[in-house]
Design an enzyme around this catalytic site. Sequence first.
Site, PDB file in Angstrom:
ATOM      1  N   ASN A  12     -12.970   2.698 -49.318  1.00 41.89           N
ATOM      2  CA  ASN A  12     -11.564   3.380 -49.454  1.00 41.89           C
ATOM      3  C   ASN A  12     -12.350   4.821 -49.113  1.00 41.89           C
ATOM      4  O   ASN A  12     -13.021   5.577 -50.179  1.00 41.89           O
ATOM      5  CB  ASN A  12     -11.040   3.671 -50.944  1.00 41.89           C
ATOM      6  CG  ASN A  12      -9.889   4.525 -50.859  1.00 41.89           C
ATOM      7  OD1 ASN A  12      -9.647   5.406 -50.082  1.00 41.89           O
ATOM      8  ND2 ASN A  12      -9.064   4.549 -51.955  1.00 41.89           N
ATOM      9  N   LYS A  19     -15.210   5.381 -52.212  1.00 45.51           N
ATOM     10  CA  LYS A  19     -14.937   4.368 -53.286  1.00 45.51           C
ATOM     11  C   LYS A  19     -15.358   2.839 -52.650  1.00 45.51           C
ATOM     12  O   LYS A  19     -14.839   2.845 -51.561  1.00 45.51           O
ATOM     13  CB  LYS A  19     -13.727   4.417 -53.732  1.00 45.51           C
ATOM     14  CG  LYS A  19     -13.801   5.628 -54.857  1.00 45.51           C
ATOM     15  CD  LYS A  19     -12.267   5.480 -55.540  1.00 45.51           C
ATOM     16  CE  LYS A  19     -11.693   6.816 -55.634  1.00 45.51           C
ATOM     17  NZ  LYS A  19     -10.100   6.940 -55.655  1.00 45.51           N
ATOM     18  N   ARG A  71      -8.967   0.731 -46.711  1.00 41.07           N
ATOM     19  CA  ARG A  71      -7.776   1.371 -46.919  1.00 41.07           C
ATOM     20  C   ARG A  71      -7.407   2.631 -45.908  1.00 41.07           C
ATOM     21  O   ARG A  71      -8.320   3.356 -45.814  1.00 41.07           O
ATOM     22  CB  ARG A  71      -7.929   2.101 -48.239  1.00 41.07           C
ATOM     23  CG  ARG A  71      -6.402   2.710 -48.673  1.00 41.07           C
ATOM     24  CD  ARG A  71      -6.181   3.103 -49.999  1.00 41.07           C
ATOM     25  NE  ARG A  71      -4.925   3.698 -50.179  1.00 41.07           N
ATOM     26  CZ  ARG A  71      -4.546   4.078 -51.283  1.00 41.07           C
ATOM     27  NH1 ARG A  71      -5.464   4.462 -52.424  1.00 41.07           N
ATOM     28  NH2 ARG A  71      -3.258   4.485 -51.336  1.00 41.07           N
ATOM     29  N   HIS A 161       1.870   3.466 -50.610  1.00 46.49           N
ATOM     30  CA  HIS A 161       1.572   2.599 -51.760  1.00 46.49           C
ATOM     31  C   HIS A 161       1.957   1.141 -51.535  1.00 46.49           C
ATOM     32  O   HIS A 161       2.272   0.440 -52.278  1.00 46.49           O
ATOM     33  CB  HIS A 161       2.263   2.949 -52.967  1.00 46.49           C
ATOM     34  CG  HIS A 161       2.095   4.195 -53.639  1.00 46.49           C
ATOM     35  ND1 HIS A 161       3.016   5.289 -54.430  1.00 46.49           N
ATOM     36  CD2 HIS A 161       1.019   4.773 -53.774  1.00 46.49           C
ATOM     37  CE1 HIS A 161       2.411   6.350 -54.800  1.00 46.49           C
ATOM     38  NE2 HIS A 161       1.091   6.064 -54.889  1.00 46.49           N
ATOM     39  N   GLY A 191       2.123   6.587 -60.954  1.00 42.78           N
ATOM     40  CA  GLY A 191       0.818   7.207 -61.321  1.00 42.78           C
ATOM     41  C   GLY A 191       0.852   8.709 -60.970  1.00 42.78           C
ATOM     42  O   GLY A 191       1.910   9.387 -61.097  1.00 42.78           O
ATOM     43  N   ASN A 192      -0.078   9.225 -60.740  1.00 43.19           N
ATOM     44  CA  ASN A 192      -0.392  10.527 -60.182  1.00 43.19           C
ATOM     45  C   ASN A 192       0.778  10.868 -59.084  1.00 43.19           C
ATOM     46  O   ASN A 192       1.487  11.764 -59.157  1.00 43.19           O
ATOM     47  CB  ASN A 192      -1.739  11.292 -59.825  1.00 43.19           C
ATOM     48  CG  ASN A 192      -1.449  12.614 -59.799  1.00 43.19           C
ATOM     49  OD1 ASN A 192      -0.911  13.151 -60.598  1.00 43.19           O
ATOM     50  ND2 ASN A 192      -2.515  13.091 -58.828  1.00 43.19           N
ATOM     51  N   ARG A 222       3.342  16.866 -57.036  1.00 42.53           N
ATOM     52  CA  ARG A 222       4.542  16.730 -55.835  1.00 42.53           C
ATOM     53  C   ARG A 222       5.862  17.159 -56.441  1.00 42.53           C
ATOM     54  O   ARG A 222       6.152  16.290 -57.575  1.00 42.53           O
ATOM     55  CB  ARG A 222       4.445  15.532 -54.993  1.00 42.53           C
ATOM     56  CG  ARG A 222       3.239  15.516 -54.312  1.00 42.53           C
ATOM     57  CD  ARG A 222       3.159  14.129 -53.302  1.00 42.53           C
ATOM     58  NE  ARG A 222       1.903  13.965 -52.950  1.00 42.53           N
ATOM     59  CZ  ARG A 222       1.418  12.766 -52.977  1.00 42.53           C
ATOM     60  NH1 ARG A 222       1.769  11.733 -53.656  1.00 42.53           N
ATOM     61  NH2 ARG A 222       0.063  12.474 -52.491  1.00 42.53           N
ATOM     62  N   ASP A 263      -1.133  15.592 -65.937  1.00 38.98           N
ATOM     63  CA  ASP A 263      -1.417  14.545 -66.414  1.00 38.98           C
ATOM     64  C   ASP A 263      -0.703  14.242 -67.688  1.00 38.98           C
ATOM     65  O   ASP A 263      -0.116  14.855 -68.563  1.00 38.98           O
ATOM     66  CB  ASP A 263      -2.932  14.748 -67.268  1.00 38.98           C
ATOM     67  CG  ASP A 263      -3.689  13.410 -67.497  1.00 38.98           C
ATOM     68  OD1 ASP A 263      -2.946  12.689 -68.233  1.00 38.98           O
ATOM     69  OD2 ASP A 263      -4.475  13.157 -67.057  1.00 38.98           O
ATOM     70  N   GLY A 311      -1.091   4.326 -63.039  1.00 35.63           N
ATOM     71  CA  GLY A 311      -1.572   4.823 -64.476  1.00 35.63           C
ATOM     72  C   GLY A 311      -0.625   4.858 -65.552  1.00 35.63           C
ATOM     73  O   GLY A 311      -0.647   4.473 -66.501  1.00 35.63           O
ATOM     74  N   ILE A 312       0.898   5.209 -64.979  1.00 36.17           N
ATOM     75  CA  ILE A 312       1.759   5.668 -66.102  1.00 36.17           C
ATOM     76  C   ILE A 312       2.458   4.332 -66.347  1.00 36.17           C
ATOM     77  O   ILE A 312       2.865   4.179 -67.546  1.00 36.17           O
ATOM     78  CB  ILE A 312       2.881   6.708 -65.561  1.00 36.17           C
ATOM     79  CG1 ILE A 312       2.103   8.153 -65.397  1.00 36.17           C
ATOM     80  CG2 ILE A 312       4.095   7.057 -66.500  1.00 36.17           C
ATOM     81  CD1 ILE A 312       2.857   9.044 -64.544  1.00 36.17           C
ATOM     82  N   ASN A 315       0.349   2.190 -68.486  1.00 38.47           N
ATOM     83  CA  ASN A 315      -0.076   2.710 -69.806  1.00 38.47           C
ATOM     84  C   ASN A 315       0.808   3.539 -70.671  1.00 38.47           C
ATOM     85  O   ASN A 315       0.496   3.513 -71.946  1.00 38.47           O
ATOM     86  CB  ASN A 315      -1.366   3.465 -69.549  1.00 38.47           C
ATOM     87  CG  ASN A 315      -2.356   2.750 -68.885  1.00 38.47           C
ATOM     88  OD1 ASN A 315      -2.881   1.796 -69.457  1.00 38.47           O
ATOM     89  ND2 ASN A 315      -2.723   3.016 -67.831  1.00 38.47           N
ATOM     90  N   GLU A 364      -5.111  -2.913 -55.857  1.00 43.56           N
ATOM     91  CA  GLU A 364      -4.917  -2.392 -54.362  1.00 43.56           C
ATOM     92  C   GLU A 364      -6.304  -2.949 -53.697  1.00 43.56           C
ATOM     93  O   GLU A 364      -5.983  -3.516 -52.665  1.00 43.56           O
ATOM     94  CB  GLU A 364      -4.829  -0.990 -54.246  1.00 43.56           C
ATOM     95  CG  GLU A 364      -3.293  -0.622 -54.436  1.00 43.56           C
ATOM     96  CD  GLU A 364      -3.262   0.889 -54.757  1.00 43.56           C
ATOM     97  OE1 GLU A 364      -2.964   1.333 -53.722  1.00 43.56           O
ATOM     98  OE2 GLU A 364      -3.551   1.417 -55.864  1.00 43.56           O
TER      99      GLU A 364
HETATM  100  P1  AMP Z   1      -3.033   6.997 -61.400  1.00 39.29           P
HETATM  101  O1  AMP Z   1      -2.785   7.943 -60.484  1.00 39.29           O
HETATM  102  O2  AMP Z   1      -2.240   5.553 -61.025  1.00 39.29           O
HETATM  103  O3  AMP Z   1      -4.456   6.699 -61.657  1.00 39.29           O
HETATM  104  O4  AMP Z   1      -2.072   7.406 -62.592  1.00 39.29           O
HETATM  105  C1  AMP Z   1      -2.409   8.627 -63.127  1.00 39.29           C
HETATM  106  C2  AMP Z   1      -1.579   8.888 -64.376  1.00 39.29           C
HETATM  107  O5  AMP Z   1      -1.373   7.883 -65.317  1.00 39.29           O
HETATM  108  C3  AMP Z   1      -1.731  10.286 -64.976  1.00 39.29           C
HETATM  109  O6  AMP Z   1      -0.518  10.921 -65.123  1.00 39.29           O
HETATM  110  C4  AMP Z   1      -2.129   9.713 -66.582  1.00 39.29           C
HETATM  111  O7  AMP Z   1      -1.929  10.654 -67.432  1.00 39.29           O
HETATM  112  C5  AMP Z   1      -1.270   8.452 -66.590  1.00 39.29           C
HETATM  113  N1  AMP Z   1      -2.263   7.667 -67.649  1.00 39.29           N
HETATM  114  C6  AMP Z   1      -3.183   6.903 -67.599  1.00 39.29           C
HETATM  115  N2  AMP Z   1      -3.768   6.387 -68.657  1.00 39.29           N
HETATM  116  C7  AMP Z   1      -2.559   6.534 -69.495  1.00 39.29           C
HETATM  117  C8  AMP Z   1      -2.246   6.426 -70.963  1.00 39.29           C
HETATM  118  N3  AMP Z   1      -3.086   5.517 -71.723  1.00 39.29           N
HETATM  119  N4  AMP Z   1      -1.134   6.924 -71.471  1.00 39.29           N
HETATM  120  C9  AMP Z   1      -0.348   7.541 -70.764  1.00 39.29           C
HETATM  121  N5  AMP Z   1      -0.676   7.876 -69.476  1.00 39.29           N
HETATM  122  C10 AMP Z   1      -1.485   7.505 -68.940  1.00 39.29           C
END
Ligand code: AMP
Length: 377
Positions: A12, A19, A71, A161, A191-192, A222, A263, A311-312, A315, A364
């Site tokens: 990537n 990466k 990628r 994505h 995620g972000n 965004r 975040d 990420g969201i 988690n 991915e």
């Molecule tokens: P990504 O872009 O897929 O890496 O996702 C990033 C997002 O996932 C950020 O907003 C993080 O705050 C959220 N995130 C990652 N780990 C956690 C967690 N344990 N609890 C809540 N949100 C998380």
Amino acid sequence: MKKEIRKVLVVNSGSSSLKYQLFDMKSETRLAKGLVERIGCGGPKDHAEALKNVVAQLGDAAKGIDAIGHRVLHGGEVFTDSALMNKANMAKAKKLVKFGPLHMPANLGGIEACEKIFKGVPNVGVFDTAFHIATMPDCAGMYAIDPKFYKKYGIRKYGFHGTSHKFITQAAAKFLKKPLSKVNLVTCHLGNGSSLAAIKGGKVIDTTMGLTPLAGLVMGTRCGNIDPAAVLSIMEAEHLTPHEADTLLNKKSGLLALTGSSDCRDICAKAAKGDRHAELALEMLAYRVALYLGGYNTVIGGADAIVLTGGIGENSTEVRERILKRLGALGIKVDKKANAKRGETIVISTKDSKIPVVVIPTNEELMIARDTVRVLG
Ligand code: AMP
């Protein structure tokens, strides 16, 4: 006889970082992963030099690499699937740089660097747009503007994505024990950057991102969907150039603009302490996910499952609950105990919910490695 593709390097290549992950594709296990940073700004001078660092980091593991999967951000309408990046395809991809002036030169530069460093090893491009563009019908993919802009500049929806949506689509079909061609899903990569995809019979029929990743959901930095006239008003009032407006909407909006942080963890912590900006931001995020989810469930003729990842999605118990609470009309209720779990394939809706909501961690890099093997096979 064709050589078996077993050892696959996944690259990537970004504008200032590279990466990588190395896979043994017989067992689909990861042998190594790493990162080279500060390319062109204090570290390696270019992507070729960065790759030399990768070879050094890998040591003996760098020997016998059978193929490299890359990628690539944008495949336009040219690449409806992953492709061997031979001379002809590289030339086609270079014409798409206009769709991703920041990422595409780095993505393609990574391929060219691999041609130099790993002589004779085939390079496969895996495009973030391909899963969507391959099957999205015009009624979802076209914008209601003069068609000459599509013809002249390719202005339409592409979606992003795609590699993640494809991975979780395949994983969900397996989990549901349904053939891929029969599975209907709403896949949510949160995620972000975030996007939803409407999957009918294993194929994309709509997705929330558009010409660029700016459209759709409320994201880390965004804005997602906004009345285009609002953008024009701001540009006029603040005397912004298109480039400045682009930065404002892509980098200084979304959760960051609403709360001061992009975040999700910070925002959930603030909301728990009663911060009303954080509370509103989370409600806006969840509302918009629910809004698209309802629409997508309709256009696919009813989902077999809703899949969450990113990420969201993987988690955040809190955000997941806020989304599921809004899905009562679809017969979905949150299973609080299951929703407290993380990091595995889990059903977070109750047993009596009409549509199961499943959390599936995305991968991915593995999807890129699988596509690399498939394209070369
Ligand atoms: P990504 O872009 O897929 O890496 O996702 C990033 C997002 O996932 C950020 O907003 C993080 O705050 C959220 N995130 C990652 N780990 C956690 C967690 N344990 N609890 C809540 N949100 C998380």
